[in-house]
Design a protein around this motif. Structure first.
Motif, mmCIF file in Angstrom:
data_model
loop_
_atom_site.group_PDB
_atom_site.id
_atom_site.type_symbol
_atom_site.label_atom_id
_atom_site.label_comp_id
_atom_site.label_asym_id
_atom_site.label_seq_id
_atom_site.Cartn_x
_atom_site.Cartn_y
_atom_site.Cartn_z
ATOM 1 N N VAL A 1 0.864 -1.179 0.000
ATOM 2 C CA VAL A 1 0.000 0.000 0.000
ATOM 3 C C VAL A 1 0.902 1.231 0.000
ATOM 4 C CG1 VAL A 1 -1.826 1.258 1.169
ATOM 5 C CG2 VAL A 1 -1.815 -1.262 1.200
ATOM 6 N N THR A 2 0.719 2.096 -0.956
ATOM 7 C CA THR A 2 1.498 3.330 -1.072
ATOM 8 C C THR A 2 0.540 4.502 -1.127
ATOM 9 O OG1 THR A 2 3.185 2.155 -2.331
ATOM 10 C CG2 THR A 2 3.209 4.545 -2.447
ATOM 11 N N HIS A 3 0.889 5.580 -0.371
ATOM 12 C CA HIS A 3 0.009 6.751 -0.455
ATOM 13 C C HIS A 3 0.882 7.998 -0.384
ATOM 14 C CE1 HIS A 3 0.305 7.799 3.887
ATOM 15 N NE2 HIS A 3 0.443 6.491 4.048
ATOM 16 N N ARG A 4 0.374 8.999 -1.011
ATOM 17 C CA ARG A 4 1.050 10.295 -1.037
ATOM 18 C C ARG A 4 0.022 11.347 -1.364
ATOM 19 N NH1 ARG A 4 1.851 12.039 -6.332
ATOM 20 N NH2 ARG A 4 1.531 10.408 -7.927
ATOM 21 N N LEU A 5 0.478 12.632 -1.041
ATOM 22 C CA LEU A 5 -0.371 13.740 -1.436
ATOM 23 C C LEU A 5 -0.468 13.801 -2.943
ATOM 24 C CD1 LEU A 5 0.783 16.513 1.054
ATOM 25 C CD2 LEU A 5 -1.483 15.462 0.946
ATOM 26 N N ASN A 6 -1.632 14.180 -3.362
ATOM 27 C CA ASN A 6 -1.828 14.227 -4.808
ATOM 28 C C ASN A 6 -0.935 15.241 -5.465
ATOM 29 O OD1 ASN A 6 -2.956 13.572 -7.281
ATOM 30 N ND2 ASN A 6 -4.654 15.031 -7.053
ATOM 31 N N THR A 7 -0.439 16.193 -4.640
ATOM 32 C CA THR A 7 0.382 17.260 -5.202
ATOM 33 C C THR A 7 1.861 16.969 -5.093
ATOM 34 O OG1 THR A 7 0.313 18.406 -3.088
ATOM 35 C CG2 THR A 7 -1.362 18.991 -4.722
ATOM 36 N N SER A 8 2.238 15.949 -4.345
ATOM 37 C CA SER A 8 3.647 15.635 -4.147
ATOM 38 C C SER A 8 4.119 14.658 -5.194
ATOM 39 C CB SER A 8 3.874 15.068 -2.739
ATOM 40 O OG SER A 8 3.197 13.830 -2.625
ATOM 41 N N SER A 9 5.435 14.488 -5.228
ATOM 42 C CA SER A 9 6.016 13.559 -6.195
ATOM 43 C C SER A 9 5.963 12.150 -5.629
ATOM 44 C CB SER A 9 7.480 13.942 -6.479
ATOM 45 O OG SER A 9 8.270 13.763 -5.314
ATOM 46 N N THR A 10 6.215 11.220 -6.532
ATOM 47 C CA THR A 10 6.152 9.812 -6.111
ATOM 48 C C THR A 10 7.241 9.457 -5.119
ATOM 49 O OG1 THR A 10 7.505 9.209 -8.017
ATOM 50 C CG2 THR A 10 5.118 9.133 -8.301
ATOM 51 N N ASN A 11 8.303 10.264 -5.066
ATOM 52 C CA ASN A 11 9.383 9.930 -4.148
ATOM 53 C C ASN A 11 8.989 10.129 -2.694
ATOM 54 O OD1 ASN A 11 11.047 9.357 -6.318
ATOM 55 N ND2 ASN A 11 11.828 11.456 -6.455
ATOM 56 N N THR A 12 7.991 10.895 -2.455
ATOM 57 C CA THR A 12 7.572 11.172 -1.086
ATOM 58 C C THR A 12 6.510 10.214 -0.598
ATOM 59 O OG1 THR A 12 5.886 12.723 -1.859
ATOM 60 C CG2 THR A 12 8.104 13.594 -1.427
ATOM 61 N N ALA A 13 6.196 9.235 -1.390
ATOM 62 C CA ALA A 13 5.111 8.322 -1.035
ATOM 63 C C ALA A 13 5.497 7.459 0.143
ATOM 64 C CB ALA A 13 4.754 7.437 -2.222
ATOM 65 N N VAL A 14 4.513 7.137 0.912
ATOM 66 C CA VAL A 14 4.682 6.215 2.041
ATOM 67 C C VAL A 14 4.325 4.829 1.547
ATOM 68 C CG1 VAL A 14 3.907 5.599 4.349
ATOM 69 C CG2 VAL A 14 4.148 8.010 3.692
ATOM 70 N N VAL A 15 5.210 3.896 1.755
ATOM 71 C CA VAL A 15 5.030 2.529 1.262
ATOM 72 C C VAL A 15 4.980 1.575 2.430
ATOM 73 C CG1 VAL A 15 5.955 0.686 -0.169
ATOM 74 C CG2 VAL A 15 6.226 3.094 -0.881
ATOM 75 N N ASP A 16 3.930 0.730 2.431
ATOM 76 C CA ASP A 16 3.812 -0.305 3.454
ATOM 77 C C ASP A 16 3.560 -1.636 2.764
ATOM 78 O OD1 ASP A 16 4.099 1.145 5.869
ATOM 79 O OD2 ASP A 16 2.106 2.031 5.516
ATOM 80 N N VAL A 17 4.269 -2.651 3.205
ATOM 81 C CA VAL A 17 4.089 -4.013 2.699
ATOM 82 C C VAL A 17 3.338 -4.813 3.750
ATOM 83 C CG1 VAL A 17 5.199 -6.109 1.884
ATOM 84 C CG2 VAL A 17 6.153 -3.870 1.281
ATOM 85 N N LEU A 18 2.215 -5.462 3.322
ATOM 86 C CA LEU A 18 1.354 -6.193 4.255
ATOM 87 C C LEU A 18 1.362 -7.673 3.919
ATOM 88 C CD1 LEU A 18 -1.668 -3.708 4.181
ATOM 89 C CD2 LEU A 18 0.337 -3.643 5.673
ATOM 90 N N ASN A 19 0.981 -8.447 4.878
ATOM 91 C CA ASN A 19 0.920 -9.898 4.654
ATOM 92 C C ASN A 19 -0.219 -10.230 3.695
ATOM 93 O OD1 ASN A 19 -1.610 -10.572 6.168
ATOM 94 N ND2 ASN A 19 -0.424 -9.711 7.879
#
Length: 1649
Positions: free
Chosen positions: A825-843
């Motif tokens: 699951v990755t989320h970020r502000l719609n206005t920010s770049s993809t490099n600032t995205a928060v990434v979480d890996v779930l089972n």
């Protein structure tokens, strides 16, 4: 995963710290779950994506110094879709399209290749080119098909995977070209001698290069340099054509080409075919004939020129006929001789020395050519035959005259006769003379008197002396006609011969030249025909002879005649009736045919044996069927049929698609006949009964499987395998099987593509034949495709959204393509770049995710992706706003539909989204409404939130719909949009075939097809018509179909004509509309060449020959309607208006045109209908013809019933015959006591005229005597009788006698009193008063219905005969019948009590007489006073004598409406009240002897002749049983002035059953019970009897001759007014009994004259 190594080395004693930066910003590794740093400073980034791209720097910080290294990071991803894809027709090549596009972004990984897909004519997308050079930006697509439209799309492939497809090109159509292939399966077959039928199939569809417009047929004479001729067929649906006006028996070359709008295509390979043979057009030449002996003619000739034979020369026919008999010719067939120029042939067995005309003709298979010119020829002379009719006349002692006639067979020119004679058995006395040919008699002289001579005469020709005729004669003794043989006896009875022994009759004084045996065959009787069955010649001394050539098990009766020179004797006495012995049948059933019935049965038919060929008891005749495989494999089976008239049998339980051989034989109780000729037939083709063997599969990649199999075992194929089908579906998925078809039976492997990734499939393989699909292989095999990266997760929602946090839920990917190992699951502000995205890996079990630390009122992008062993799959990306102001979305706009977006099964919707309610739309839901009566139903609830268009599929063609759309966001569902305008889908080809109801032969070259159209909803449009495909079936291969179109959508039947005889045809049907044609129906098979007759028998005529026989004749159906050889006729016959109950059938298995229907009911109207049948079945019936059999004797009356049984009378009734067999003219009733009464047994016969009434009152019976009654009906003759017995007297349980009646007179009325007696076993129901004249008359019922409550009764004397004295008695009745009568009462006179001298009229008469006397006295005194000159004269007076009374029998009673009469069994004296006139008895006439006694209507006075109908009844007596009684009848004079109001005759003379005889018993003779009968008057309905109408008051005798004693009341009680208030013992006085003439006498009582 990305691994970044810092690569720093340091002194272990120096502490260092690693810091990673991305694009100059520090990376919080601990806050990002998918990043970690190990102990040496290496950075690990898992689940990389495009947001991880950037410049990464590793800084090392220590007390000893700092250092850093930087390196860029690029993430490889799927390539982007190529852009600007364009298509245009190639300018340099035909059938090619040029494509160009812009190079796509490679996803940071070099492109491997492009994939090009194509859609042809709106068909699904298929891969056209799999590996296009990645450096290319254009290519030319070749090998396309003209007149088709194409659309293309392209995608790029790198090592990550396949990118998205580009936009589709505009649809581009190639121009038409002439067909590049010729029509297929061109077949030519000669139809007639001047026509050829051409059949073909269109070119392959992919080589038609446009819509076909028609076909061109090119033909010419084969092998000759001649120009072609052409025929243009302008209808592309026509696939056959009949070439006509061709040359007889000529070979033609034929080719077919198709054409479209672009021009003519390629001609098919040339086929050659001959027109059928014709008949020769010229006769043989140089014909010469000559006789080579007396019975043979030799022919020589030369053959006609081959060009005039018009076919294959089958031979020659030699013809010979006598002058004037050209149609009655002798024919000999000679095979052709192709080596010799001159042909030779012979006709033998001709008449000797006869003139003939001769001719020769040549013939081919179709028929005969013309005859050569007739040539006369005469056969040679030969020895003559015997002379005709040798006879002797003018026989004297020493001479006689011999006469003869010319031989019937002269065999030449007669040159004379030879006559010789000799004494019997003395050849040395022979004398011979030769006479000229004109001499036909000769006087033989010089004979010795009374000597027997043998005389011989023979004719002579130039060839020599002919056959001698001889006879013996005694000189001086003329021959006579012989007598009949006698003592005819039969012995040695065999199945085909008998031996007759006989004693010769009188020989007529000459030798017997011939013995004749005649016989009645089959039917033996006086009216049957005699046939000559055998003759024995020149055996004058025979005493027995064998009669050969008889029919087995046949009845015969023989008689004989003997023949001498004078003539033939009368027939002998008849022999006894014999039956020849049984023998096995001599012949096999004829016309044995074998037809295919089904996949496992054959239909066998034959013509049953005629009855004359049974050779045994018909009940033992049957048929035996023997059958087995034609190849000899397997056992031979038998089946026995015991029905002698059976003519068909279905052989069951056979193997599919197997040829069998069958034979039939007849048998009876003695043995079996010969086997029929062997016939062969093959069972119908079926579907395979098992699947292919050894089915295997292997997964090639994530979306394809390779399947292989072996052939089906031969015994399970059940037909010709046309191909295979591979069935597959996902295991445990409730969905129909998908299949892939492999045409042909040589390919045993298939590559299944476009399968689901990492899906377990069930796979089966089946084979199919012409009939359909066989059984699939079993058990199914399981195979799973390989795994791949998964698809995007689905069902993403945000059920909880806050300003700084939210909760996300999802569902696993719809296409997991493997085992899910994790979610990212990755989320970020719609206005920010993809490099600032928060990434979480779930089972992999995670289905929700909570994000915190979000900014309020901000828009975020969430991406979710799944991972398998193959890597991370496609991500699902959604937008969410962190706000608490979310609401439901607004409905989209009204869906819009463009007409160009409407298809037959789909519609493209478009809409404008509404407000999302501050919560992005997650998906759209679409509902559809089927008009006019449907309900809203869900079509899809997973339309992408990004979509504003949607293709609604799975719709019904040619159906009206409305649509609506709603949006769903995280809050919930919005409202549905406004309904779209109604739209109707386009028509599509029908989905269903018509149902063929029947295919039946109509004629020998046509069949009738009847069908049921498919359901209306399956037509998918407007039905335009039907297409019928048919082809001839052969065992080894399949021919192409011939198409016939029926353009009438309302048609339910059609006739296929011009079919070939004796062929099997397969027929299929389909329907079509404006779009196309639907699937074809299952095949139906029919055998052409046999059809039932289409017309009934003609000119049916019926004649009633006897009472039990109808003769039926008819003519065959018209020749053109017979449809083959008529094998027989069926005659249906039934009684008029009783067809269902009486219809019978007689079958003639020979084509005879007449039949005798026997055992019919006499004088009955029948309806007769005749139908012809052939090998195919029964034709229609003829119009029923009405006819009636002649009259016959009727059957016995249906019943006898007895009622009103008393001690001296009974009422007899009977039923009409069940089978009247004519017009019933009357009945005869005979009754007699079973034992003599007083030593006398009398038989009384009564003839009743007419058919009604059928009842009679029999009186004057004796008490306690059993009587036998016999009744028979009469038409023109009497039929059998019915017999029953009845015993007179009270039955058991009936009442006892009442007390003796007391009689009181009161003026003109009489009152009777009595007391009740024993009631018996049941209560008394009523009383009956009987009366009789006191002078020994017969008891008869006076009052019938006296209520049970009363013991007295009053009635008027007007019902009695005035001046007659009567006795009365009472009889009680209960449910058991009439009881014992009471004692008779004292006699009472019926004379009126008022003296006549007190009557006024008597006083008036006395006064008038006195006045006249006074006047006479005065007149006398005056005369005497005036004539004093009178002298006194002495007068002597003669005393007046009493006038003699004339005597005649009185035929009157006191009341003309009395319904009874009396028939006495002897002459009765007429005295007292019957014959008393002024107290004087007259002398009786002489009494006839008892032996001549006959009672008939001749006894009636002629003065009543004008009232008597032409009917009579009579009583007869047996003379031997009549007692000799003395006495005479008295005569009385009838008062002519007597009033006729109470005349017995005036009333009863109109009923013929009552006027036959009225007699009284004479006083002074012994009391013998009289025989009488009584019937009620039919005209008086109120008092008439209706016997046998109440089952409780009547007796029906069901067995003739049975003894019956009544147990219950036998008298129906009619309605009778009674005083309900009457009490027992009181005086009962009916209101009508006191007024004279006011009461009609009751039925059952007779006045006595």
């Amino acid at each position: 995963m990305a691994v970044l190594t810092c690569g720093v080395t340091h002194d272990p004693n120096v502490a260092i710290r690693h810091v990673w930066q991305k694009d100059g910003a520090a990376i919080e590794v601990d806050a990002i779950p998918r990043m970690r740093i190990d102990e040496v400073g290496t950075l690990y980034i898992s689940h990389t994506w495009s947001g991880d791209i950037g410049l990464y720097t590793c800084k090392v910080l220590s007390v000893g110094g700092n250092d850093s290294h930087s390196a860029p990071v690029r993430v490889r991803q799927l390539p982007h879709a190529p852009e600007n894809l364009a298509a245009q027709l190639s300018t340099s090549e035909k059938r090619a399209i040029s494509l160009t596009w812009a190079k796509a972004f490679d996803g940071n990984s070099p492109l491997l290749y492009y994939i090009l897909e194509v859609s042809e004519n709106n068909s699904p997308w298929t891969v056209h080119l799999m590996s296009v050079n990645p450096e290319s930006v254009g290519l030319t697509v070749r090998g396309l098909i003209p007149a088709r439209s194409y659309q293309f799309r392209i995608c790029a492939m790198n090592d990550v995977g396949r990118g998205q497809y580009s936009r589709e090109t505009e649809r581009l159509s190639l121009p038409e070209e002439p067909p590049s292939a010729s029509p297929q399966n061109v077949i030519a077959s000669g139809r007639t001698n001047q026509s050829i039928m051409i059949q073909w199939q269109p070119p392959p569809e992919n080589q038609q290069n446009g819509a076909l417009k028609g076909y061109i047929i090119r033909y010419c004479l084969a092998g000759l340099p001649v120009e072609h001729q052409y025929k243009n067929i302008t209808n592309s649906d026509v696939h056959n054509f009949l070439l006509e006006d061709l040359i007889i028996w000529t070979n033609y070359e034929i080719a077919v080409a198709s054409y479209n709008g672009a021009g003519l295509g390629i001609y098919s390979p040339t086929v050659t075919e001959w027109t059928l043979q014709g008949v020769p057009t010229v006769s043989p030449g140089n014909v010469h004939t000559e006789a080579i002996n007396s019975t043979t003619i030799r022919f020589t000739w030369t053959p006609p020129s081959p060009q005039f034979i018009n076919g294959i020369n089958q031979g020659y026919k030699l013809l010979a006929w006598e002058p004037g008999q050209i149609e009655d010719f002798t024919m000999v067939t000679v095979r052709p001789n192709f080596q010799d120029k001159i042909h030779v042939g012979y006709i033998r067995g001709l008449k000797k020395f006869a003139e003939y005309y001769t001719s020769v003709l040549c013939f081919t298979t179709p028929g005969d050519g013309p005859r050569s010119s007739p040539q006369p020829v005469r056969t040679h002379e030969d020895y003559p035959g015997p002379i005709g009719h040798l006879s002797f006349t003018e026989i004297l002692d020493t001479s006689l005259k011999v006469s003869w006639r010319e031989p019937h067979e002269k065999n030449g020119i007669l040159t004379g006769y030879r006559i010789s004679w000799e004494e019997y058995n003395r050849t040395n006395t022979r004398v011979t003379h030769y006479l000229p040919n004109v001499t036909l008699d000769y006087r033989v002289t010089g004979l010795t008197a009374l000597t027997t001579y043998t005389i011989e005469v023979a004719a002579m020709t130039s060839k020599g002396q002919g056959q001698t005729s001889s006879s013996t004669i005694s000189s001086g003794v003329p021959p006579e006609l012989p007598g009949s043989p006698t003592n005819l006896a039969i012995s040695n009875i065999g199945s085909r011969s008998v031996t007759l022994q006989f004693r010769p009759g009188y020989d007529g004084k000459t030798s017997i030249s011939r013995w004749l045996v005649e016989a009645q065959i089959g039917a033996v009787g006086e009216q049957e025909e005699w046939q000559l069955v055998h003759q024995l010649v020149n055996e004058p001394d025979a005493r027995s002879l064998e009669v050969p050539n008889l029919n087995p098990f046949t009845h015969y009766r023989f008689r004989m005649r003997q023949v001498n020179i004078v003539g033939t004797s009368l027939p002998s006495q008849l022999s006894r009736k014999i039956q020849t012995l049984q023998a096995p049948p001599d012949m096999a059933p004829a016309n044995v045919t074998l037809r295919t019935a089904s996949e496992t049965s054959l239909w066998l038919r034959w013509v049953p044996l005629p009855e004359s060929e049974y050779n045994g008891n018909q009940d033992s005749v049957g048929y035996k069927i023997r059958y087995g495989k034609s190849d000899g494999n397997g056992s031979t089976l038998n089946h026995v049929i015991h029905d002698r008239i059976e003519r068909e049998f279905t052989i069951e339980d056979l193997e599919e698609w197997t040829e069998y051989r069958v034979q039939v034989q007849a048998f009876n109780a003695i043995g079996s006949g010969p086997w029929s000729q062997e016939v062969k037939g093959r069972t119908r083709e079926s579907v395979p009964s098992s699947g292919p063997t050894n089915v295997t599969s292997v997964a090639l990649n994530s979306n394809s499987i390779l399947v292989k199999w072996n052939e089906i075992p031969q015994q399970n194929r059940n037909g010709l395998v046309l191909g295979y089908k591979v069935l597959y579906k996902e295991k445990d998925l409730e969905a129909p099987m998908k299949f892939k078809t492999i045409e042909g039976n040589t390919t045993h492997a298939v590559h299944l593509v476009d399968l689901g990734k990492y899906v377990l499939y069930e796979i089966q393989v089946l084979a199919f034949t012409r009939i359909g699909d066989g059984m699939p292989s079993f058990p199914p095999i399981l195979e799973r495709t390989l795994d791949d990266v998964p698809g995007p997760p689905v069902g993403i929602l945000f059920p909880e959204v806050r300003t700084t946090s939210l909760r996300l839920v999802w569902q696993p990917p719809a296409e997991p393509n493997g085992i899910i190992l994790a979610y990212q699951v990755t989320h970020r502000l719609n206005t920010s770049s993809t490099n600032t995205a928060v990434v979480d890996v779930l089972n992999p079990n995670a289905r929700q995710y909570t994000a915190t630390g979000l900014k309020p009122e901000s828009s975020y992008i969430f991406r979710i992706t799944a991972q398998t062993h193959k890597g991370w799959g496609e991500a699902a990306e959604v937008l969410v706003v962190t706000t608490e102001k979310r609401v439901h979305p607004q409905p989209p706009s009204k869906p819009a539909i463009q007409q160009q977006d409407v298809r037959s099964r789909s519609v493209l919707l478009s809409w404008e989204p509404g407000s999302d309610g501050l919560s992005p739309v997650r998906y759209y839901t679409i509902q559809i409404l089927e008009l006019p009566n449907g309900n809203w139903s869900l079509h899809s609830a997973s339309v992408s939130h990004e979509s504003t268009t949607y293709l609604v599929d799975r719709l019904k063609p040619f159906t009206s719909y409305k649509f609506r759309v709603k949006a769903t966001n995280d809050v919930g569902d919005g409202e549905y949009s406004e309904e779209s305008d109604s739209v109707t889908t386009l028509q599509a080809a029908p989905d269903e075939a018509p149902e063929i109801l029947s295919v039946t032969p109509h004629t020998t070259t046509s069949v009738m097809i009847r069908w049921q159209p498919p359901a209306e909803e399956k037509i998918n449009g407007i039905l335009l018509g039907y297409r019928i495909r048919y082809r001839e079936l052969v065992y080894d291969n399949y021919r192409s179909f011939t198409l016939r179109t029926v353009g009438n959508p309302g048609a339910k039947w059609s006739e296929l004509t011009q079919l070939s005889k004796h062929r099997r045809y397969e027929i299929r049907m389909s329907v079509y509309n404006a779009v196309g044609e639907g699937p074809t129906s299952p095949p139906q098979e029919v055998f052409v060449g046999e059809a039932v007759p289409t017309a009934p028998a003609q000119n049916v005529q019926v004649q009633g020959s006897t009472a039990t026989q109808l003769d039926v004749t008819w003519e065959p159906p018209p020749r053109e309607a017979q449809n083959g050889d008529v094998q027989g006729y069926k005659i249906y016959y039934w009684e008029f208006q009783r067809q269902n109950e009486t219809e019978k059938l007689k079958t003639l298995f020979l084509p005879e045109t007449n039949v005798k229907l026997k055992n019919m009911t006499g004088y009955t109207t029948y309806l007769i209908s005749v139908s012809a049948f052939n090998a195919a079945g029964d034709g229609p019936r003829s119009t029923p013809i009405r006819s009636r059999t002649q009259q016959a004797a009727p059957s016995a009356p249906s019943y006898i019933r007895f009622s009103e049984l008393t001690t001296t009378s009974v009422n007899v009734s009977w039923g009409a015959p069940k089978y009247p067999n004519g017009i019933i003219e009357g009945y005869q009733l005979v009754y007699e006591p079973c034992t003599p009464v007083d030593g006398v047994s009398k038989i009384v016969t009564v003839d009743v005229k007419g058919n009604s009434p059928r009842w009679m009152k029999i009186k004057d019976l004796s008490d306690g005597v059993t009587y036998a009654y016999r009744i028979k009906a009469k038409t023109f003759t009497y039929g059998p009788d019915i017999e029953a017995n009845i015993t007179t007297g009270p039955g058991e349980g009936s009442p006892g006698p009442p007390g003796e009646p007391l009689i009181y007179r009161y003026g003109s009325v009489i009152t009777i009193h009595w007391s009740s007696g024993d009631s018996g076993k049941a209560p008394i129901t009523r009383y009956v008063i009987e009366a009789r004249p006191s002078d020994e008359g017969l008891w008869d019922i006076l009052i019938k219905d006296v209520p049970k409550e009363v013991t007295s009764y009053t009635f008027s004397m007007d019902i009695l005969k005035q001046g007659v004295s009567y006795d009365f008695r009472i009889v009680a009745l209960n449910d058991y019948g009439y009881g014992t009568p009471s004692s008779p009462s004292p006699s009472v006179s019926a004379q009126n009590t008022t003296p006549f001298y007190e009557e006024w009229w008597f006083l008036v008469v006395i006064a008038l007489v006195g006045l006249i006397f006074i006047l006479l006295l005065v007149f006398v005194l005056i005369i005497r006073g005036q004539s004093k000159k009178y002298t006194k004269k002495t007068e002597s007076g003669n005393s007046t004598k009493a006038g003699t009374l004339a005597h005649e029998e009185i035929l009157s009673l006191d009341n003309g409406r009395f319904p009874a009469l009396e028939l006495n069994n002897r002459r009765l004296s007429v005295k007292n009240s019957f014959c008393r006139k002024n107290g004087i008895y007259n002398r009786s006439p002489p009494r006839p002897s008892p032996g001549s006694l006959h009672y008939s209507d001749e006894d009636i006075s002629t003065k009543y002749n004008d009232l008597i109908p032409a009917e009579s009844s009579s009583l007869t007596e047996k003379p031997s049983e009549i007692s000799d009684s003395q006495g005479s009848d008295s005569d009385c004079e009838v008062d002519q002035n007597r009033p006729k109001t109470h005349s017995f005759v005036n009333h009863y003379i109109s009923d013929p059953t009552y006027y036959n005889s009225w007699r009284r018993q004479q006083k002074g003779i012994s009391r013998i019970q009289a025989y009488s009968y009584t019937e009620s008057e039919l005209g008086d309905a109120a008092h008439s009897h209706q016997p046998a109408t109440d089952s409780t008051n009547s007796i029906q005798v069901t067995q003739q001759g049975s003894l019956y004693r009544a147990k219950r009341s036998l008298t129906p009680t009619p309605q009778n007014p009674s005083n309900s208030s009457s009490q027992p013992g009181t005086l009962y006085r009916p209101a009508s009994s006191l007024a004279p003439g006011s009461r009609t006498p009751l039925a059952g009582f007779s006045s006595f004259v």
